[in-house]
Design an enzyme around this catalytic site. Structure first.
Site, PDB file in Angstrom:
ATOM      1  CG  ASP A 141      46.889  37.591  36.004  1.00 20.80           C
ATOM      2  OD1 ASP A 141      46.197  38.261  36.941  1.00 20.80           O
ATOM      3  OD2 ASP A 141      48.229  37.009  36.686  1.00 20.80           O
ATOM      4  N   GLY A 197      43.100  39.989  30.946  1.00 23.82           N
ATOM      5  CA  GLY A 197      42.745  41.166  30.919  1.00 23.82           C
ATOM      6  C   GLY A 197      41.333  41.372  31.013  1.00 23.82           C
ATOM      7  CE  LYS A 198      39.804  37.442  35.356  1.00 23.92           C
ATOM      8  NZ  LYS A 198      41.336  36.977  35.108  1.00 23.92           N
ATOM      9  N   GLY A 247      43.402  40.510  40.861  1.00 24.52           N
ATOM     10  CA  GLY A 247      44.044  41.857  40.434  1.00 24.52           C
ATOM     11  C   GLY A 247      43.533  42.076  39.263  1.00 24.52           C
ATOM     12  CD  GLN A 261      40.663  34.046  41.390  1.00 23.99           C
ATOM     13  OE1 GLN A 261      39.411  33.825  41.509  1.00 23.99           O
ATOM     14  NE2 GLN A 261      41.142  35.063  41.914  1.00 23.99           N
ATOM     15  CB  VAL A 296      47.567  43.071  39.587  1.00 27.93           C
ATOM     16  CG1 VAL A 296      46.851  44.097  40.308  1.00 27.93           C
ATOM     17  CG2 VAL A 296      47.625  43.218  38.195  1.00 27.93           C
ATOM     18  CG  ASP A 342      49.312  45.133  22.471  1.00 23.79           C
ATOM     19  OD1 ASP A 342      48.356  44.688  22.736  1.00 23.79           O
ATOM     20  OD2 ASP A 342      50.194  45.652  23.203  1.00 23.79           O
ATOM     21  CB  THR A 353      45.140  46.629  19.878  1.00 23.03           C
ATOM     22  OG1 THR A 353      44.383  47.599  20.308  1.00 23.03           O
ATOM     23  CG2 THR A 353      44.466  45.573  18.864  1.00 23.03           C
ATOM     24  CB  SER A 354      46.948  49.489  24.149  1.00 19.85           C
ATOM     25  OG  SER A 354      45.989  50.429  24.570  1.00 19.85           O
TER      26      SER A 354
HETATM   27  P1  GDP Z   1      42.829  40.365  34.759  1.00 19.21           P
HETATM   28  O1  GDP Z   1      43.344  39.878  36.215  1.00 19.21           O
HETATM   29  O2  GDP Z   1      42.460  39.395  33.925  1.00 19.21           O
HETATM   30  O3  GDP Z   1      42.021  41.700  34.776  1.00 19.21           O
HETATM   31  O4  GDP Z   1      44.185  40.908  34.218  1.00 19.21           O
HETATM   32  P2  GDP Z   1      45.370  41.918  34.755  1.00 19.21           P
HETATM   33  O5  GDP Z   1      45.061  43.164  35.063  1.00 19.21           O
HETATM   34  O6  GDP Z   1      45.869  41.306  36.211  1.00 19.21           O
HETATM   35  O7  GDP Z   1      46.688  41.692  33.717  1.00 19.21           O
HETATM   36  C1  GDP Z   1      46.348  42.155  32.402  1.00 19.21           C
HETATM   37  C2  GDP Z   1      47.472  43.274  32.214  1.00 19.21           C
HETATM   38  O8  GDP Z   1      47.385  43.340  30.806  1.00 19.21           O
HETATM   39  C3  GDP Z   1      47.239  44.534  32.840  1.00 19.21           C
HETATM   40  O9  GDP Z   1      48.270  45.133  33.120  1.00 19.21           O
HETATM   41  C4  GDP Z   1      46.363  45.482  31.618  1.00 19.21           C
HETATM   42  O10 GDP Z   1      46.529  46.851  31.841  1.00 19.21           O
HETATM   43  C5  GDP Z   1      47.322  44.790  30.520  1.00 19.21           C
HETATM   44  N1  GDP Z   1      46.427  44.853  29.261  1.00 19.21           N
HETATM   45  C6  GDP Z   1      45.096  44.273  29.056  1.00 19.21           C
HETATM   46  N2  GDP Z   1      44.651  44.187  27.685  1.00 19.21           N
HETATM   47  C7  GDP Z   1      45.813  44.549  27.179  1.00 19.21           C
HETATM   48  C8  GDP Z   1      46.051  44.546  25.834  1.00 19.21           C
HETATM   49  O11 GDP Z   1      45.465  44.220  24.722  1.00 19.21           O
HETATM   50  N3  GDP Z   1      47.563  45.023  25.384  1.00 19.21           N
HETATM   51  C9  GDP Z   1      48.374  45.257  26.389  1.00 19.21           C
HETATM   52  N4  GDP Z   1      49.819  45.509  26.055  1.00 19.21           N
HETATM   53  N5  GDP Z   1      48.147  45.222  27.846  1.00 19.21           N
HETATM   54  C10 GDP Z   1      46.918  45.056  27.981  1.00 19.21           C
HETATM   55  P1  IMO Z   2      43.084  37.421  38.432  1.00 18.76           P
HETATM   56  O1  IMO Z   2      41.399  37.700  38.851  1.00 18.76           O
HETATM   57  C1  IMO Z   2      46.397  34.943  38.258  1.00 18.76           C
HETATM   58  C2  IMO Z   2      46.581  31.791  41.703  1.00 18.76           C
HETATM   59  C3  IMO Z   2      47.854  32.015  42.406  1.00 18.76           C
HETATM   60  C4  IMO Z   2      47.988  30.610  42.724  1.00 18.76           C
HETATM   61  C5  IMO Z   2      46.674  29.888  42.797  1.00 18.76           C
HETATM   62  C6  IMO Z   2      46.005  29.650  44.231  1.00 18.76           C
HETATM   63  O2  IMO Z   2      43.819  38.666  38.617  1.00 18.76           O
HETATM   64  O3  IMO Z   2      43.157  36.849  37.028  1.00 18.76           O
HETATM   65  P2  IMO Z   2      45.049  31.470  45.794  1.00 18.76           P
HETATM   66  O4  IMO Z   2      45.483  32.703  46.336  1.00 18.76           O
HETATM   67  O5  IMO Z   2      43.773  31.803  45.144  1.00 18.76           O
HETATM   68  O6  IMO Z   2      44.516  30.364  46.671  1.00 18.76           O
HETATM   69  O7  IMO Z   2      46.106  31.037  44.933  1.00 18.76           O
HETATM   70  O8  IMO Z   2      45.630  30.803  42.043  1.00 18.76           O
HETATM   71  N1  IMO Z   2      45.624  32.966  41.393  1.00 18.76           N
HETATM   72  C7  IMO Z   2      45.808  33.732  40.365  1.00 18.76           C
HETATM   73  N2  IMO Z   2      46.714  33.742  39.131  1.00 18.76           N
HETATM   74  N3  IMO Z   2      45.060  35.666  38.401  1.00 18.76           N
HETATM   75  C8  IMO Z   2      44.557  36.027  39.572  1.00 18.76           C
HETATM   76  O9  IMO Z   2      43.556  36.374  39.415  1.00 18.76           O
HETATM   77  C9  IMO Z   2      44.593  34.612  40.331  1.00 18.76           C
HETATM   78  N4  IMO Z   2      44.159  34.321  41.678  1.00 18.76           N
HETATM   79  C10 IMO Z   2      44.648  33.428  42.227  1.00 18.76           C
HETATM   80  O10 IMO Z   2      48.905  32.270  41.966  1.00 18.76           O
HETATM   81  O11 IMO Z   2      48.643  29.813  41.621  1.00 18.76           O
HETATM   82 MG    MG Z   3      44.739  39.705  37.557  1.00 15.53          MG
END
Ligand code: GDP
Ligand code: IMO
Ligand code: MG
Length: 429
Positions: A13, A15-16, A40, A223, A298, A332, A413-414
């Protein structure tokens, strides 16, 4: 360098999705190489939010989207996601999306087993996404998985399912569950097969041809490094290798072709699920990070645990992935904090450590050593150039670079696609 791999450098999570979407503009193909719909990834384009789990984040920009052999694919979730994304106006065809013929399928028995294990109350639950990821990978390594290609041959499919259920029904009996009927599963799979097979592809060959034609590939990790089954906080990890090296094995591209490794790093730290988290905040400060950063999962909607930036952990990620640079996101979110702490070492039994210890018990026991940095009042939200950043924010970013021993190539930054400061183009470093 022709190709780039993007990986999470913390616990996911980071911000990939946003960064992959932004970089997709420079790429011709986006390829997932591990994980499944436990991921997600969020993209925000002109105020419209896309949440992707299995689809590579390049689909929104209409890039060839490859789901590699290293991914575990729930066929029902795959179709559901295609329909969801289509409903948002994204054109998805079998010319645009390819799934490796050799990818392992996630089946209902995997989801059941994931839930049965997570429902136990012996303190050993992982806090998984309950998507069946772990059990599917177990069957892959156990050489009894049903794979995408098996959907093309009814007799072969029946044999694979019978073999798989031989194993699962023994487990189910142990858990006091009803046995699964092979024919029910075979029929369900035969029903979905015609929807999946048009996307099935020898993706290693597609990627090879793309590279020979001079195309640029963006490998999209899911992940994060601390969730890697080898390099993470085992056993509180996911069941795949999430590091950059997996881009090669998980798609069938030679390691020399992977190119620039970009780690995605949040300007603070979050984690969802169980497991050690040395810089976790249980106070109002942690609450504030979660609120400002909208830190909710997500996939599962769970509240993410929040804490200070951990430079020791990210430096270790830099090493095990071989990161050439990082994209620092969510700067931010730190606006308005009077001071910020950064973890620069750990204490364990009176000793100072400069790495995360490998054992679960030691990981749970270590205490962070903090350096205190000045915060900033001015807003960095939406900043698109260095000149827009307050001096203290620049200092924070520079200190992070020093501590993790890698340059910040991009700054976000957003959530919006274009709110990015580019310092080094990973496709043209
Ligand atoms: P991922 O799993 O690595 O793709 O990240 P997620 O989408 O699960 O979570 C990242 C969250 O941060 C999402 O809600 C994005 O829209 C948000 N996000 C990404 N980059 C930024 C940033 O620079 N600033 C802010 N405020 N939110 C961001
Ligand atoms: P993205 O790609 C954050 C965590 C789960 C749990 C552990 C094992 O959005 O960054 P699993 O269902 O994979 O066997 O769960 O890994 N986990 C994540 N945490 N972002 C993810 O994906 C994750 N995918 C799995 O919360 O701790
Ligand atoms: Mg995610």
């Amino acid at each position: 360098m022709a190709n780039v791999v993007v990986v999470g450098a913390q616990w996911g999570d980071e911000g990939k999705g946003k960064i992959v979407d932004w970089l997709s503009n420079r790429a011709d193909v986006v390829a997932r190489f591990q994980g499944g719909h436990n991921a997600g990834h969020t993209l925000v384009v002109d105020g419209v939010t896309y949440k992707l789990s299995l689809m590579p984040s390049g689909v929104v920009q209409g890039k060839l989207s490859v789901i590699g052999n290293g991914v575990v694919v729930d066929p029902w979730a795959f179709i559901e996601e295609i329909e969801k994304v289509r409903a948002q106006g994204v054109n998805i065809t079998s010319d645009l999306v390819k799934v490796a013929e050799s990818a392992t399928l996630i089946l209902p028995v995997h989801r059941d087993l994931d839930a049965l294990r997570e429902n136990r109350d012996d303190g050993m639950k992982i806090g998984t996404t309950r998507r069946g990821i772990g059990p599917a990978y177990e069957d892959k390594v156990g050489r009894r998985a049903v794979r995408v290609i098996d959907l093309a041959d009814e007799a072969a499919l029946r044999a694979r399912v019978q073999d798989l259920l031989h194993h699962h029904n023994a487990l189910r009996r142990g858990y006091g569950q009803d046995e699964y009927q092979a024919e029910d599963l075979v029929q369900a799979l035969l029903e979905i097969a015609p929807k999946i097979l048009p996307y099935a592809d020898p993706v290693w060959r597609t990627l090879d041809r793309a590279m020979k034609a001079g195309k640029h590939i963006l490998f999209e990790g899911a992940q994060g490094t601390m969730l890697d089954v080898d390099h993470g906080t085992y056993p509180f990890v996911t069941s795949s290798n999430t590091v950059a090296g997996q881009a090669s094995a998980g798609t069938g591209v030679g390691p020399g072709k992977v190119g620039y490794s970009l780690g995605i790093v949040k300007a603070y730290t979050t984690r969802v699920g169980e497991g050690p988290f040395p810089t976790e905040l249980h106070d109002a400060m942690g609450q504030r990070l979660g609120e400002r950063g909208h830190e909710f999962g997500v996939v599962t909607g769970r509240k993410r645990r929040c804490g200070w930036f951990d430079a020791v952990l990210v430096r270790q990620s830099v090493r095990v992935n071989g990161l050439d640079g990082i994209a620092l996101t969510k700067l931010d979110v730190l606006d308005g904090f009077p001071e910020l702490k950064v973890c620069v070492g750990y204490k364990l039994d009176g000793e100072r450590l400069q790495r995360l210890p490998a054992g679960k018990e030691a990981q749970a026991k270590i205490e962070p050593i903090y350096e205190i940095m000045e915060g900033w009042e001015a807003s960095t939200q939406g900043a698109r150039s260095w000149a827009d950043l307050p001096a203290a924010a620049v200092k924070y970013v520079r200190r992070i670079e020093e501590l993790i021993e890698a340059p910040v190539a991009m700054l976000s930054t957003s959530p919006e696609r274009d709110d990015v400061i580019l310092m080094q183009d990973p496709f043209r470093p």
